[in-house]
Motif scaffolding. Structure first.
Motif, PDB file in Angstrom:
ATOM      1  N   GLN B 107       1.078  -1.312  -0.440  1.00 63.73           N
ATOM      2  CA  GLN B 107      -0.197   0.089  -0.156  1.00 63.73           C
ATOM      3  C   GLN B 107       0.801   1.152   0.220  1.00 63.73           C
ATOM      4  O   GLN B 107       1.498   1.246   0.279  1.00 63.73           O
ATOM      5  CB  GLN B 107      -1.029  -0.166   1.072  1.00 63.73           C
ATOM      6  CG  GLN B 107      -1.428  -0.499   1.067  1.00 63.73           C
ATOM      7  CD  GLN B 107      -3.067  -0.779   0.628  1.00 63.73           C
ATOM      8  OE1 GLN B 107      -3.692  -0.017   0.293  1.00 63.73           O
ATOM      9  NE2 GLN B 107      -3.905  -1.564   0.300  1.00 63.73           N
ATOM     10  N   ASN B 109       2.619   4.700   1.069  1.00 65.45           N
ATOM     11  CA  ASN B 109       2.343   5.059   2.815  1.00 65.45           C
ATOM     12  C   ASN B 109       2.558   6.013   2.595  1.00 65.45           C
ATOM     13  O   ASN B 109       3.971   6.210   3.581  1.00 65.45           O
ATOM     14  CB  ASN B 109       2.452   4.247   3.596  1.00 65.45           C
ATOM     15  CG  ASN B 109       3.487   3.464   3.547  1.00 65.45           C
ATOM     16  OD1 ASN B 109       4.666   3.332   2.595  1.00 65.45           O
ATOM     17  ND2 ASN B 109       4.659   2.540   4.635  1.00 65.45           N
ATOM     18  N   PRO B 110       2.632   7.267   1.897  1.00 66.01           N
ATOM     19  CA  PRO B 110       3.430   8.402   2.269  1.00 66.01           C
ATOM     20  C   PRO B 110       2.867   8.799   3.510  1.00 66.01           C
ATOM     21  O   PRO B 110       2.069   9.105   3.878  1.00 66.01           O
ATOM     22  CB  PRO B 110       2.574   9.197   1.155  1.00 66.01           C
ATOM     23  CG  PRO B 110       1.057   8.841   0.584  1.00 66.01           C
ATOM     24  CD  PRO B 110       1.893   7.075   1.491  1.00 66.01           C
ATOM     25  N   PHE B 111       3.609   9.503   3.790  1.00 66.86           N
ATOM     26  CA  PHE B 111       3.658  10.364   5.223  1.00 66.86           C
ATOM     27  C   PHE B 111       3.287  11.500   5.542  1.00 66.86           C
ATOM     28  O   PHE B 111       2.323  12.061   4.348  1.00 66.86           O
ATOM     29  CB  PHE B 111       4.846  11.257   6.118  1.00 66.86           C
ATOM     30  CG  PHE B 111       5.866  10.300   6.028  1.00 66.86           C
ATOM     31  CD1 PHE B 111       5.757   8.478   7.280  1.00 66.86           C
ATOM     32  CD2 PHE B 111       7.460  10.281   6.225  1.00 66.86           C
ATOM     33  CE1 PHE B 111       6.465   7.898   7.236  1.00 66.86           C
ATOM     34  CE2 PHE B 111       8.477   9.431   6.128  1.00 66.86           C
ATOM     35  CZ  PHE B 111       8.398   8.518   6.995  1.00 66.86           C
ATOM     36  N   ALA B 112       1.979  11.548   6.885  1.00 68.32           N
ATOM     37  CA  ALA B 112       0.575  12.915   6.227  1.00 68.32           C
ATOM     38  C   ALA B 112       1.464  14.272   6.422  1.00 68.32           C
ATOM     39  O   ALA B 112       1.545  14.816   7.398  1.00 68.32           O
ATOM     40  CB  ALA B 112      -0.281  12.669   7.183  1.00 68.32           C
ATOM     41  N   LYS B 113       2.765  13.894   5.371  1.00 64.28           N
ATOM     42  CA  LYS B 113       3.126  15.688   5.511  1.00 64.28           C
ATOM     43  C   LYS B 113       3.397  16.331   4.164  1.00 64.28           C
ATOM     44  O   LYS B 113       2.477  15.543   3.458  1.00 64.28           O
ATOM     45  CB  LYS B 113       4.899  15.466   5.705  1.00 64.28           C
ATOM     46  CG  LYS B 113       4.509  14.821   7.845  1.00 64.28           C
ATOM     47  CD  LYS B 113       6.125  14.723   6.902  1.00 64.28           C
ATOM     48  CE  LYS B 113       6.748  14.109   8.562  1.00 64.28           C
ATOM     49  NZ  LYS B 113       5.940  14.587  10.134  1.00 64.28           N
ATOM     50  N   SER B 158      -0.197  18.558   0.371  1.00 65.82           N
ATOM     51  CA  SER B 158       0.139  17.459   1.194  1.00 65.82           C
ATOM     52  C   SER B 158       0.211  16.398   0.096  1.00 65.82           C
ATOM     53  O   SER B 158      -0.234  16.465  -0.636  1.00 65.82           O
ATOM     54  CB  SER B 158      -1.360  17.331   2.286  1.00 65.82           C
ATOM     55  OG  SER B 158      -1.075  16.511   2.520  1.00 65.82           O
ATOM     56  N   MET B 160      -1.351  13.179   0.768  1.00 62.70           N
ATOM     57  CA  MET B 160      -1.666  12.757   0.723  1.00 62.70           C
ATOM     58  C   MET B 160      -3.026  13.039  -0.240  1.00 62.70           C
ATOM     59  O   MET B 160      -4.426  12.234  -0.590  1.00 62.70           O
ATOM     60  CB  MET B 160      -2.952  13.587   2.392  1.00 62.70           C
ATOM     61  CG  MET B 160      -2.069  12.890   3.542  1.00 62.70           C
ATOM     62  SD  MET B 160      -1.777  10.925   3.296  1.00 62.70           S
ATOM     63  CE  MET B 160      -1.021  10.634   5.231  1.00 62.70           C
ATOM     64  N   ARG B 174      11.053   8.472  -2.327  1.00 64.35           N
ATOM     65  CA  ARG B 174      11.081   8.772  -0.969  1.00 64.35           C
ATOM     66  C   ARG B 174      12.306   7.152  -0.694  1.00 64.35           C
ATOM     67  O   ARG B 174      13.499   7.767   0.703  1.00 64.35           O
ATOM     68  CB  ARG B 174      10.136   8.141   0.220  1.00 64.35           C
ATOM     69  CG  ARG B 174      10.405   8.460   1.517  1.00 64.35           C
ATOM     70  CD  ARG B 174       9.384   8.652   2.578  1.00 64.35           C
ATOM     71  NE  ARG B 174       8.733   6.922   2.695  1.00 64.35           N
ATOM     72  CZ  ARG B 174       7.535   6.918   3.125  1.00 64.35           C
ATOM     73  NH1 ARG B 174       6.906   7.555   3.654  1.00 64.35           N
ATOM     74  NH2 ARG B 174       6.656   5.727   2.892  1.00 64.35           N
TER      75      ARG B 174
END
Lengths: 300, 265, 295
Positions: B107, B109-113, B158, B160, B174
């Motif tokens: 999945q 999974n980027p950070f919420a940044k 973001s 997201m 990343r």
């Protein structure tokens, strides 16, 4: 040795951070555990002093009906009876209402209905107990006095105030347990031609029973431990209750009223700590009951 | 399901100087349950190696052993040698290891940044302070992950808000910011649509010029399209490991043949 | 046809019971606001209280409540943060963890008067803090720790494990991952939990009457030296809070206008708590939106 190899074998900043983080969090959780242990330890030691240094017979303490520690009379039964009385009565009144609200919110109401009730219940949880006590003092006590005579102070007034206070506790937990009943239970029952009430009564409430019982126990624990709201409407005389409207005293109200008036280390003070010990033990007992219900629920 | 002789296998060997990572007799246990049985295999440098097999065949579990991501969930025994060191040894600094052996998950999974912070967060924590250098790494990683064109104007938005495919390429970018040696990809396209999948496959292909890539895939076509070597896992055993062309045209094990011709899985 | 009739009756009874509760609640809140609000004036909020005469205000009590709240949050947030992180990230499913969980449950179900008495025994007497803001805020911390710890643990657990793996796979330490990735994402939930617990603390009285004390000595709002006896910031002075004040004027029965003071103070308490409740929701939503980027 290659550079990579070197790096792989040396601890880095990350290793240190991790050790630091783990230590900090262990320290915090440790503090809480130590706190709980010392609460139990201190209250237990203090509470036992009546029996150990003042040589009061514990059986007499629990069954005696005369409370006047300054005259060496330490019968705590009136407070024990009253505490249990208000607790049971409050739970008894609150439970049908709580179950009705929970059924209404999970099974009957449309979204609008539950949206309206939800914040009201949350607000009820938020109202401070002194406010309940104050309303009890200015509304419930006079009403009881008019309707049933007496001073108005007593178990009845206490139970009515506690009923409103434990209602949100029991309701929220009952809602959770009804929501936890799988929806195929509902569908299956309705598909068999059962009415909504039959489904609720025979299927859902039965499946949710352990959860509802837990909810009631939590409500009772809250009622048993509540101090100020009860203290304001119970009458505060350490007498065996003769009726639902005679002034009496609960464990908590006796503690609240008297701790400030006694001198540390004397029998009157020690006797109060013994009342606190009973409160503590009952609180532990309620915890055990919840655990027991949960375990039985799992076995099924 | 048909029973196969799980002890029979056919595993390719490489010359030592070509080997990036060398696993020897790896067993993995979840509590009492063993999920990987005596797997030994070598991973050649700058190649794409694909793991195939039915779900529950142990391929993902084994992949996660390669950078110690199983540390808290499973017990791993056996040797996995990297740069002449056994990474399972307690002397290994697992954080440094994971910088060398990066990972991208099933999945996205980027950070919420923000997009940029996703790429710079770890760099900064690893002590890189020079803004010029950081910007340089951000740009080059995004380019390598074929995402630069799409996000160059919205680096502060973001992460997201990205689409699934973009988010996954951001995760690849990343992972690359650490400048790893080896990249582990755990079914990187299984949550994505066919178009995003195509793009990621192209990206992976290009990345293999610089990195060793080990990927788990559910999709046999994907393995045959992009990998150089393919390993077939069955019930926790490595059954066959060979050139991809050989596996898909002329497998030597019966289980492999049945799997790729669609008899099970 | 019996079943259908029962169905109708039962539905009727349920709706009846629900209506009664709604009625009780509305009249309860209505009563507090209607009897209380008319007496809430600028003067009431900003003059000092009087023990033996009518016309006293609540300025010191109001300030004390807020000061206690801030101090107790200041000490309970870091500890429950650490404890919540431990339970969510480090605790393994074994006997130690279940002992820890049980003790947190025990703490959260202890009557607040018991917590207050323990505070009295240990803080006020043993550690000789006397009746003081410091003793009161530590007692409030005891009450607050289990609630906050649990809400922080829940918020951390609601963050996807994929985020953890992402951090770890970049060679970050667990601690960095928690601090830099997990906590920021769990922040809306954590904040909501903190604000809701603040509402609860604000109205707490039983734990305070024997720790923060029941008197509100005159203090100077211009003296900013926390070590000075008369400074409003001095944490060693006794501090009756608003909730304790309501209890006190009603049980002592020496203040002539106790009714007015209590109803007005109750209205103030309720409104502050309402603000906390709505604030919790609003801030939680805001932070969440900011994080997920749909500004």
């Amino acid at each position: 040795m290659s550079e990579i190899k070197n790096k792989l074998l040396k601890p880095s900043k990350a290793t240190k951070q991790d050790r630091f983080g783990r230590r900090i969090s262990v320290l915090c959780i440790g503090l809480i555990v130590i706190l709980v242990a010392s609460i139990i330890f201190f209250i237990a030691t203090k509470g036992m002093a009546t029996f150990i240094s003042n040589h009061v017979n514990p059986i007499k303490f629990l069954t005696g009906t005369d409370w006047s520690p300054s005259q060496k009379m330490t019968g705590a039964l009136p407070m024990i009876v009253t505490s249990f009385g208000v607790t049971l009565l409050a739970a008894l009144i609150a439970t049908p209402f709580a179950i009705a609200i929970a059924i209404y919110m999970t099974e009957i109401a449309n979204k609008k209905g539950s949206k309206f009730l939800q914040p009201i219940i949350e607000l009820l949880v938020g109202i401070p107990s002194v406010v309940y006590g104050f309303v009890g003092l200015t509304v419930v006590v006079p009403a009881v006095r008019t309707l049933f005579g007496g001073t108005g102070f007593g178990i009845l007034a206490g139970s009515i105030v506690l009923f409103v206070m434990v209602l949100p506790t029991i309701t929220t937990l009952t809602i959770d347990s009804l929501n936890a009943v799988p929806s195929h239970y509902r569908k299956a029952s309705l598909a068999l031609g059962a009415t909504r009430w039959q489904t609720i009564y025979k299927v859902i409430l039965r499946a949710a029973l352990p959860g509802i019982m837990t909810a009631i126990v939590f409500g009772m624990a809250r009622a048993f431990g509540e101090a100020l709201a009860v203290q304001m409407v119970i009458g505060n005389s350490a007498l065996m209750p003769t009726s639902l409207v005679s002034p009496t005293s609960t464990l908590t109200s006796q503690l609240t009223t008297e701790v400030g008036n006694t001198i540390m280390g004397t029998l009157p003070n020690n006797a109060l700590w013994s009342l606190a010990l009973i409160l503590l033990l009952m609180s532990l007992f309620f915890n055990l009951v919840v655990k027991y219900i949960a375990k039985r629920g799992q076995l099924k | 399901m048909k029973q196969y002789d799980l002890t029979k296998n056919n595993i390719i060997q490489f010359k030592p100087e070509r080997v990036a990572l060398d696993a020897k007799h790896v067993n993995v246990f979840y509590g009492e349950k063993q999920s990987t049985f005596d797997v030994s295999m070598q991973f050649p440098k700058n190649r794409i190696i694909a793991f195939i097999g039915a779900s529950g065949s142990g391929k993902s579990t084994f992949l996660r052993c390669l950078n110690r991501m199983n540390d808290d969930v499973a017990t791993v025994d056996g040797q996995i040698n990297y740069e002449g060191l056994n990474i399972n040894s307690s002397a290994i600094n697992v954080y440094e290891l994971r910088k060398q052996i990066g990972m991208v998950f099933q999945q996205p999974n980027p950070f919420a940044k923000s997009i940029k912070d996703n790429l710079t967060f770890a760099l900064k924590k690893h002590g890189i302070k020079d803004n010029k250098q950081i910007d340089q790494v951000v740009k080059s990683s995004l380019k390598k992950a074929a995402l630069y064109e799409e996000v160059q104007d919205s680096l502060n938005k973001s992460a997201m808000s990205l689409s699934g495919g973009q988010a996954q390429r951001l995760c690849i970018a990343r992972a690359i910011t650490m400048n790893p040696d080896i990249l582990l990809l755990d079914e990187p396209t299984s949550a994505l649509d066919p178009i995003s999948t195509k793009k990621i496959e192209a990206t992976i292909k290009e990345l293999s010029e610089k990195y060793t890539i080990i990927m788990v895939t559910h999709n046999m076509q994907q393995a045959s399209r992009i990998s150089d070597y393919t390993a077939f896992f069955h019930m926790g055993h490595l059954i066959e490991y060979d050139k991809t062309s050989k596996i898909f045209t002329n497998p030597s094990e019966e289980a492999t043949e049945d799997y790729i011709t669609g008899h099970f899985g | 046809m019996n079943a259908r009739r029962n169905n109708k009756i039962a539905t009727g009874v349920i709706i009846g019971l629900v209506s009664i509760v709604v009625l009780i609640l509305l009249s309860l809140i209505g009563y507090i606001l209607i009897t209380g609000l008319p007496d809430v004036s600028f003067k009431f909020l900003f003059t000092e209280s009087k023990a033996f005469a009518a016309g006293g205000g609540i300025v010191n009590q109001l300030f004390n409540s807020l000061y206690l709240l801030v101090l107790s949050l200041l000490i309970s947030i870091p500890i429950s943060m650490g404890a919540g992180i431990y339970l969510a990230e480090y605790a393994k499913p074994n006997w130690l963890t279940s002992t820890i969980r049980t003790s947190i449950e025990v703490l959260s179900s202890l009557p607040s008067i018991v917590i207050g008495l323990f505070g009295y025994l240990v803080l006020v007497i043993k550690f000789q803090l006397d009746f003081s803001i410091l003793a009161g805020s530590i007692a409030l911390m005891f009450l607050n720790l289990p609630i906050l710890t649990r809400s922080i643990e829940d918020s951390i657990n609601s963050v996807s494990p994929l985020q953890r793996q992402a951090g770890l796979s970049l060679g970050l330490s667990r601690w960095e991952t928690i601090k830099g990735v997990i906590i920021p994402e769990a922040l809306p939930g954590i904040l909501t939990g903190i604000i809701l617990s603040a509402g609860r603390i604000f109205g707490e009285a039983a734990a305070l009457i024997y720790t923060a004390g029941q008197s509100a000595p005159t203090m100077s709002y211009t003296n900013f030296n926390p070590f000075s006896e008369t400074s409003f910031l001095n944490p060693m002075r006794p501090a009756e809070t608003l909730a304790v004040h309501i209890w006190k004027v009603n049980t002592d029965g020496i203040t002539p206008d106790a009714d007015i003071i209590s109803s007005a103070s109750s209205a103030v308490l309720i409104i502050v708590i309402l603000i906390f409740n709505f604030g919790a929701r609003y801030i939680g939503n805001r932070v969440y939106k900011k994080l997920t980027g749909d500004k």
